[in-house]
Every structure is written in C-alpha cells, then in structure tokens.
Design an enzyme around this catalytic site. Structure first.
Site, PDB file in Angstrom:
ATOM      1  CE  LYS A 115      -4.338  -1.622   1.705  1.00 18.16           C
ATOM      2  NZ  LYS A 115      -3.986  -3.578   1.738  1.00 18.16           N
TER       3      LYS A 115
HETATM    4  C1  LIG Z   1      -4.075  -4.571   0.969  1.00 19.40           C
HETATM    5  C2  LIG Z   1      -4.048  -6.016   1.186  1.00 19.40           C
HETATM    6  C3  LIG Z   1      -4.175  -6.448   0.285  1.00 19.40           C
HETATM    7  C4  LIG Z   1      -5.160  -6.883  -1.124  1.00 19.40           C
HETATM    8  O1  LIG Z   1      -4.901  -5.777  -2.013  1.00 19.40           O
HETATM    9  P1  LIG Z   1      -6.422  -5.190  -2.406  1.00 19.40           P
HETATM   10  O2  LIG Z   1      -5.544  -3.894  -3.915  1.00 19.40           O
HETATM   11  O3  LIG Z   1      -7.325  -5.187  -1.846  1.00 19.40           O
HETATM   12  O4  LIG Z   1      -6.603  -6.061  -3.348  1.00 19.40           O
HETATM   13  C5  LIG Z   1      -3.466  -7.922  -0.198  1.00 19.40           C
HETATM   14  N1  LIG Z   1      -1.705  -8.383   0.582  1.00 19.40           N
HETATM   15  C6  LIG Z   1      -1.515  -7.014   1.838  1.00 19.40           C
HETATM   16  C7  LIG Z   1      -0.205  -7.443   2.108  1.00 19.40           C
HETATM   17  C8  LIG Z   1      -2.365  -6.367   1.428  1.00 19.40           C
HETATM   18  O5  LIG Z   1      -2.314  -5.048   2.883  1.00 19.40           O
END
Ligand SMILES: *Cc1c(COP(=O)(O)O)cnc(C)c1O
Length: 470
Positions: A115
């Site tokens: 993120k």
């Molecule tokens: C947020 C997150 C996801 C999911 O990603 P999306 O874009 O919501 O599909 C997968 N793995 C981790 C570690 C995350 O923080």
C-alpha cells in the site's frame, strides 16, 4: 479543464479532472471514477522502459492521467520523492523463484506493505493540491492493520491534514499497532476503539454521514477506491513486464493476492494501455467470493472468516465495480442497477456473455490456511526465501492456475514477512527479521488514546483534538 477527464461507474455524477477526483474519492452517485479513455503506451516506450529507473517510468506512465491538473515538473518531483522513501534501489525488485516464477517485492516502502506504493504518492498529491487551494482536511479512517500505517506514513507532518486512524483495541498485531502508534508527528492521532474492526468502520461511516461534522471539519479519506491509488499501481505492472519480457511484446502473467480488487484492477489498466499481460490469477484465501464470481458469474455475500492473510479477509471487493463497468460496455445505469440489487439481495449474477469477455485472460484460485502455511514452508526449504501469508496465497494460486509455463509468472509480494511474524514462524520455523530501520520498533514510545465503542465519545475526542491542534 484540459487533459483527461474521469467518469463515474454509475453514470450519474459530473465528469471531473484529476485533482477533483483525487480529493473526492467516491463519486457523488456512489460510483467509482475511471478515466474516460485509457491512454496508450507505445511499443517504443515499452522498449525504453526496460532499462529506465522506476520513478522515471512512473512519471511517463502516469502523466496522461494527471496532465492538466498539475505542472509537469512538480509532478515529476513528487514522484521522485515518493519512491526515494523505498529501501530498495529498484523500488520493486524482482526475485527468481525458479520454474519461470518470479516474486515482485512490493514491500520495501516505509510500512512494509504494497500500500505504500500508492499512498506515498497519494499523500504528496493531496498535500500539493490542498496547499494550492489553501485548504486543510481532516482525514478519518478505520484500519484492521496495513492501511492505517501506510496512510499515517504518507501524511505525517503534512500541514494540510490532521489524521485520525481508528483501530480495534487489542485486535491488530503488535507490529501493525506499533507501526501506527510510534509515529511521532503532531498531526497523527491513533484511536484504539474498544470493539471490532467492523465497529471502527461503522464509526467512520457515521462520522461521514454526520453532515455538520463532515462539513465543518472538512472530512476526507484516502481509501482504496481512490482512483489515484489504482493509477500508482499500474506502474509496477509495466516495469515488471518490460523487464521480464524485454519490452518487445513478449507476454507476462501475474498472480495477485486480492482483497478489495484495487491491485489487480491496476493490472487490467496496464493491459488496456498496451502492456502485454497474458493472464491474471486472482488469488483469494478462504473468503473466496471473487473465485466464485470469476468461475460462475454469481457473487453472493457471506460471512467474513478470519485467516492467516487478514488483509484479504473481505467479502465485498469495492474495486470490482470498475471491471464490471468495463465488461458492461461502460453502461453506468446498468452498473447502478446491479449494485442496488447486490445491496438489497446480497447476490448478483452477470450474463455469461459478459463473463466470457474475461475468459481469455482471467482465472482465480482459492487457497486455505493449511496450503498457505505449506507454501511458506516449502519455499523456505527449497529456496531459502521467506514470504508472508498474503504472498503465499498468491504463489499457491499461481502454481495451480498458470495457463502456460513458458510465460513468466509474476507473484506480487504484497507484504514483508516480518509484518506477519507469527504466521511465518509457525509455518517455517524461522522468525522473520524486521529491516534495520525498524529494528527498534519495540523500543519506541507508543501514542494512542483508547475510547469506548460509542459515536459521541469518538466524535468529541476528534473535535477536542482538532480544537487544540489549531
Ligand atoms: C491490501 C492488501 C491486499 C489486498 O489488496 P487489494 O488491492 O485490496 O486487492 C493484499 N495483501 C496485503 C498485504 C495487503 O495489505
């Protein structure tokens, strides 16, 4: 407004330019913004990208999306700053896992989860636009772990935002809590709510629904439906494909640990722009509503089950609406009707003709906790590489669903193993080490306020804090 405009997936909100879409988040009709046209990347550009630095490719790939809303030099400087915070020089390093499988390590940012790639940029873009407008916002968000710390790191010390992040007291991991509460910045406020993650989300929704509070305090969010987050994620699909495919049209496949569908939708965007991607594997844990949807065309809401990969413990993947919009010929009223039906009945079915549009490139895989653990253990035994449980879901699904073993298959590594030490250690017998810059995380002082799961209590806490902060 010159430059690209954006339309809502529900067809009834005004078309906006990038800066307004950035600050609005959700469209006024409840839909999600998407670009009115997809820009294209030429074959010549793809070839050049193969040897360029990440931040330089990022500027070139994203420029058509932001042009008209920001000066070129300011944008290039913001992009360079955003990715200078990453510990890996390549920003997203690729690791060879054997068998033509590759790991794209998206977790070298400040909070060790993918993120950061979007939020480091979005935080700076917010700050730039708010400064230009002479405005200040109150950011309020609920987190079960990863999003909160990434948002805090993206907005810390920015004069344009006061940041309040609600987490369920005692229900996030120690690493995740400390990544939020040890940030020593005057505009960052951590609230531990005596309740669950759902309670935190309900409190945030109630704050946004409180018209006078929302308006007097200029409430805003940086949640996963924000177009700018998707845009930032398109870049690593492009850089990874051009490096592995040589930029000359040789295709690459991706396996994506999926929750809210933002990450894999960015891959779709990269493909629409001309990046040669031959397959997407949508990887889910036991919460497999997306696997059901992609295999049967029907999506039915169920209960959320806790798993070893908590950031994917989700039943409604908000960003799927963007893909539905595309496969329904961009018919906003059809999507509005579908979403209303899904909301009221908890289930929705897409025509097989529409679903067939995804048959060539999309597959899905469901991986339970036992297989997640085995995957972590086996990769460590065979390659000496530790991966986190989310990434392991992606790897297991990739092995099972890959269409053509001669095509490089990239597994997106969405979190650093040290972010989920308990699950990684239980599976592999090895305790994953935090990177040096976070090695003293457990010695740092925590700053948080604990509050009852009570709307009035939470709102007064935020109001009092804002009144003393200003
Ligand atoms: C947020 C997150 C996801 C999911 O990603 P999306 O874009 O919501 O599909 C997968 N793995 C981790 C570690 C995350 O923080």
């Amino acid at each position: 407004m010159s430059g690209l405009t954006y339309v809502s997936t529900r067809g009834a909100a005004p078309e906006l330019g990038f800066a307004d879409v950035l600050l609005a988040g959700l469209a006024r009709d409840g839909g999600l913004y998407v670009p009115k046209q997809w820009p294209s990347i030429t074959v010549e550009a793809l070839e050049r990208f193969a040897t360029m630095r990440y931040a330089e490719v990022a500027v070139e790939v994203m420029w058509p999306f932001v042009e008209g809303s920001i000066e070129y030099d300011a944008f290039a400087a913001i992009v360079a700053d955003s990715y200078a915070t990453f510990e890996a020089d390549e920003v997203v390093p690729l690791r060879d896992l054997g068998d033509n499988l590759w790991l794209a390590e998206l977790f070298h940012g400040p909070t060790l989860a993918f993120k950061d790639i979007a939020l480091q940029l979005v935080g700076r873009l917010f700050d730039h636009e708010l400064t230009r407008r002479g405005e200040k916002v109150t950011i309020v968000g609920a987190t079960s772990g990863d999003t909160g710390s990434a948002a805090i790191e993206a907005l810390r010390e920015r004069a344009t935002a006061e940041v309040f992040i609600l987490h369920p007291a005692g229900r996030v991991s120690d690493v995740q809590r400390r990544q939020m509460t040890t940030v020593d910045a005057p505009n960052v406020h951590n609230i531990a709510v005596e309740g669950t993650f759902d309670d935190c989300q309900d409190l945030v929704k109630a704050l946004f629904a409180d018209d006078s509070f929302r308006e007097t305090r200029n409430l805003s969010a940086v949640n996963s439906i924000n177009w700018a987050r998707v845009m930032a994620q398109i870049v690593y699909y492009v850089t990874t494909t051009t490096r592995l495919g040589g930029g000359v049209g040789r295709p690459v496949a991706f396996s994506v640990p999926t929750g809210n569908f933002g990450n894999v939708f960015a891959g779709y965007g990269a493909q629409r722009m001309g990046t040669p991607i031959s397959q997407f594997v949508v990887a889910s844990n036991r919460n497999d509503i997306l696997t059901q949807f992609l295999t049967t065309g029907t999506m039915t809401i169920g209960e959320v089950h806790p798993t070893l990969s908590p950031s994917m413990d989700i039943q409604v993947s908000s960003n799927l609406e963007r893909l539905l919009f595309e496969i329904h010929g961009r018919d906003g009223s059809a999507i509005a009707e579908m979403m209303a039906r899904f909301r009221s009945e908890g289930t929705v079915t897409v025509d097989t003709g529409r679903l067939d549009l995804l048959a060539d490139h999309w597959s899905a895989g469901r991986v339970d906790d036992a297989r997640t653990s085995e995957t972590i253990a086996r990769l460590y035994e065979q390659q000496g590489v530790l991966i986190d449980p989310h990434t392991a879901v992606g790897l297991a699904a990739a092995r099972e669903a890959r269409a053509d073993a001669s095509v490089p298959m990239v597994v997106l590594g969405t979190a650093h193993p040290a972010k989920f030490p308990a699950a990684v250690e239980a599976s592999s017998g090895v305790h994953p080490q935090l990177p040096d810059r976070l090695a003293d995380l457990f010695d740092r002082e925590e700053r948080l306020v604990t509050v009852a799961n009570d709307y009035v209590a939470v709102r007064s806490l935020i109001e009092n804090t804002l009144d003393t902060a200003r």
